[in-house]
Write a protein that holds these residues in place. Structure first.
Motif, short mmCIF file in Angstrom:
data_model
loop_
_atom_site.label_atom_id
_atom_site.label_comp_id
_atom_site.label_asym_id
_atom_site.label_seq_id
_atom_site.Cartn_x
_atom_site.Cartn_y
_atom_site.Cartn_z
N ILE A 1 8.67 -41.29 -43.69
CA ILE A 1 8.29 -41.32 -42.27
C ILE A 1 9.06 -42.43 -41.60
CG2 ILE A 1 6.42 -41.72 -40.64
CD1 ILE A 1 4.55 -40.46 -42.71
N GLN A 2 9.98 -42.04 -40.69
CA GLN A 2 10.82 -43.00 -40.01
C GLN A 2 10.64 -42.99 -38.50
OE1 GLN A 2 14.82 -42.25 -41.35
NE2 GLN A 2 14.34 -42.81 -43.45
N THR A 3 10.06 -41.92 -37.97
CA THR A 3 9.89 -41.81 -36.52
C THR A 3 8.46 -41.38 -36.20
OG1 THR A 3 10.48 -39.46 -36.39
CG2 THR A 3 12.31 -41.07 -36.26
N VAL A 4 8.09 -41.49 -34.94
CA VAL A 4 6.77 -41.01 -34.49
C VAL A 4 6.68 -39.50 -34.73
CG1 VAL A 4 5.28 -40.71 -32.49
CG2 VAL A 4 6.48 -42.86 -32.82
N ASN A 5 7.78 -38.81 -34.53
CA ASN A 5 7.82 -37.38 -34.77
C ASN A 5 7.53 -37.06 -36.23
OD1 ASN A 5 8.08 -34.91 -33.53
ND2 ASN A 5 10.29 -34.79 -33.83
N ASP A 6 8.12 -37.82 -37.14
CA ASP A 6 7.85 -37.64 -38.58
C ASP A 6 6.37 -37.86 -38.88
OD1 ASP A 6 10.59 -37.26 -39.03
OD2 ASP A 6 10.90 -39.35 -39.70
N LEU A 7 5.80 -38.88 -38.25
CA LEU A 7 4.39 -39.20 -38.46
C LEU A 7 3.50 -38.05 -37.99
CD1 LEU A 7 2.25 -41.29 -39.30
CD2 LEU A 7 2.38 -42.19 -36.98
N PHE A 8 3.80 -37.50 -36.82
CA PHE A 8 3.02 -36.38 -36.29
C PHE A 8 3.12 -35.17 -37.23
CE2 PHE A 8 2.99 -32.41 -33.81
CZ PHE A 8 1.63 -32.40 -33.50
N ARG A 9 4.33 -34.84 -37.66
CA ARG A 9 4.52 -33.68 -38.55
C ARG A 9 3.75 -33.87 -39.86
NH1 ARG A 9 10.78 -33.22 -37.24
NH2 ARG A 9 10.66 -31.79 -35.48
N ALA B 1 1.06 -35.73 -40.38
CA ALA B 1 -0.37 -35.61 -40.10
C ALA B 1 -0.76 -34.16 -39.84
CB ALA B 1 -0.74 -36.48 -38.89
N ALA B 2 0.08 -33.42 -39.10
CA ALA B 2 -0.22 -32.02 -38.80
C ALA B 2 -0.24 -31.18 -40.07
CB ALA B 2 0.80 -31.47 -37.81
N THR B 3 0.60 -31.52 -41.02
CA THR B 3 0.61 -30.81 -42.30
C THR B 3 -0.61 -31.19 -43.14
OG1 THR B 3 3.02 -30.68 -42.29
CG2 THR B 3 1.93 -30.46 -44.42
N ARG B 4 -0.87 -32.46 -43.22
CA ARG B 4 -1.97 -32.94 -44.06
C ARG B 4 -3.34 -32.55 -43.52
NH1 ARG B 4 -2.72 -39.06 -46.42
NH2 ARG B 4 -4.54 -38.59 -47.66
N THR C 1 1.93 -26.35 -33.19
CA THR C 1 2.47 -25.12 -32.63
C THR C 1 2.79 -25.30 -31.15
OG1 THR C 1 1.29 -23.74 -34.22
CG2 THR C 1 2.00 -22.67 -32.18
N GLU C 2 1.87 -25.92 -30.42
CA GLU C 2 2.07 -26.16 -28.98
C GLU C 2 3.26 -27.07 -28.74
OE1 GLU C 2 1.20 -25.55 -24.96
OE2 GLU C 2 0.30 -24.59 -26.69
N SER C 3 3.38 -28.12 -29.52
CA SER C 3 4.50 -29.06 -29.32
C SER C 3 5.83 -28.40 -29.65
CB SER C 3 4.31 -30.34 -30.14
OG SER C 3 4.39 -30.08 -31.51
N GLU C 4 5.84 -27.54 -30.66
CA GLU C 4 7.08 -26.82 -31.00
C GLU C 4 7.46 -25.84 -29.89
OE1 GLU C 4 6.04 -25.31 -34.85
OE2 GLU C 4 6.58 -27.19 -35.84
N THR C 5 6.47 -25.23 -29.26
CA THR C 5 6.72 -24.33 -28.13
C THR C 5 7.35 -25.10 -26.97
OG1 THR C 5 4.92 -22.86 -28.78
CG2 THR C 5 5.64 -22.73 -26.48
N GLY D 1 11.16 -24.75 -25.34
CA GLY D 1 11.33 -24.58 -23.90
C GLY D 1 12.29 -25.60 -23.31
N LEU D 2 12.15 -26.85 -23.72
CA LEU D 2 13.04 -27.90 -23.22
C LEU D 2 14.48 -27.67 -23.68
CD1 LEU D 2 10.69 -30.96 -23.73
CD2 LEU D 2 11.37 -29.93 -21.55
N ILE D 3 14.64 -27.21 -24.91
CA ILE D 3 15.98 -26.89 -25.42
C ILE D 3 16.57 -25.74 -24.61
CG2 ILE D 3 17.24 -25.94 -27.40
CD1 ILE D 3 15.22 -27.61 -29.16
N ALA D 4 15.75 -24.73 -24.32
CA ALA D 4 16.22 -23.58 -23.52
C ALA D 4 16.64 -24.01 -22.12
CB ALA D 4 15.12 -22.52 -23.44
N LEU D 5 16.04 -25.09 -21.61
CA LEU D 5 16.41 -25.61 -20.29
C LEU D 5 17.67 -26.48 -20.34
CD1 LEU D 5 12.89 -26.54 -18.91
CD2 LEU D 5 14.39 -24.70 -18.10
N GLY D 6 18.20 -26.70 -21.54
CA GLY D 6 19.45 -27.44 -21.67
C GLY D 6 19.31 -28.85 -22.21
N LEU D 7 18.11 -29.27 -22.57
CA LEU D 7 17.93 -30.61 -23.13
C LEU D 7 18.64 -30.70 -24.48
CD1 LEU D 7 16.19 -32.88 -21.87
CD2 LEU D 7 14.57 -32.45 -23.69
N LYS D 8 19.30 -31.82 -24.70
CA LYS D 8 20.03 -32.03 -25.94
C LYS D 8 19.55 -33.32 -26.61
CE LYS D 8 24.23 -29.76 -24.36
NZ LYS D 8 23.84 -29.40 -23.02
#
Length: 65
Positions: free
Chosen positions: A4-12, A14-17, A42-46, A50-57
């Protein structure tokens, strides 16, 4: 356990566990509702798709209010 190196890693992790456990409780129409870690993942992945589809990189910065 994955590294776990990022907040995103921590969330994933926890969501798995804790997938079936409530992550959030709120009141709607006078009744308490809850959403699980799996539902929030699931909601965060959606939102992410959506943000990627809008062009976020990677590296772009946004604010979510």
């Amino acid at each position: 356990m994955p590294s776990i190196q990022t907040v995103n890693d921590l969330f994933r992790a926890a969501a798995t566990r804790y997938a079936r456990r409530p992550m959030l409780r709120y009141k709607r129409d006078g009744k308490w509702q809850s959403e699980t870690f799996a539902q929030w993942r699931t909601e965060s992945e959606t939102w992410a798709r959506g943000l990627i589809a809008l062009g976020l990189k990677a590296g772009d910065r946004i604010a979510v209010l």
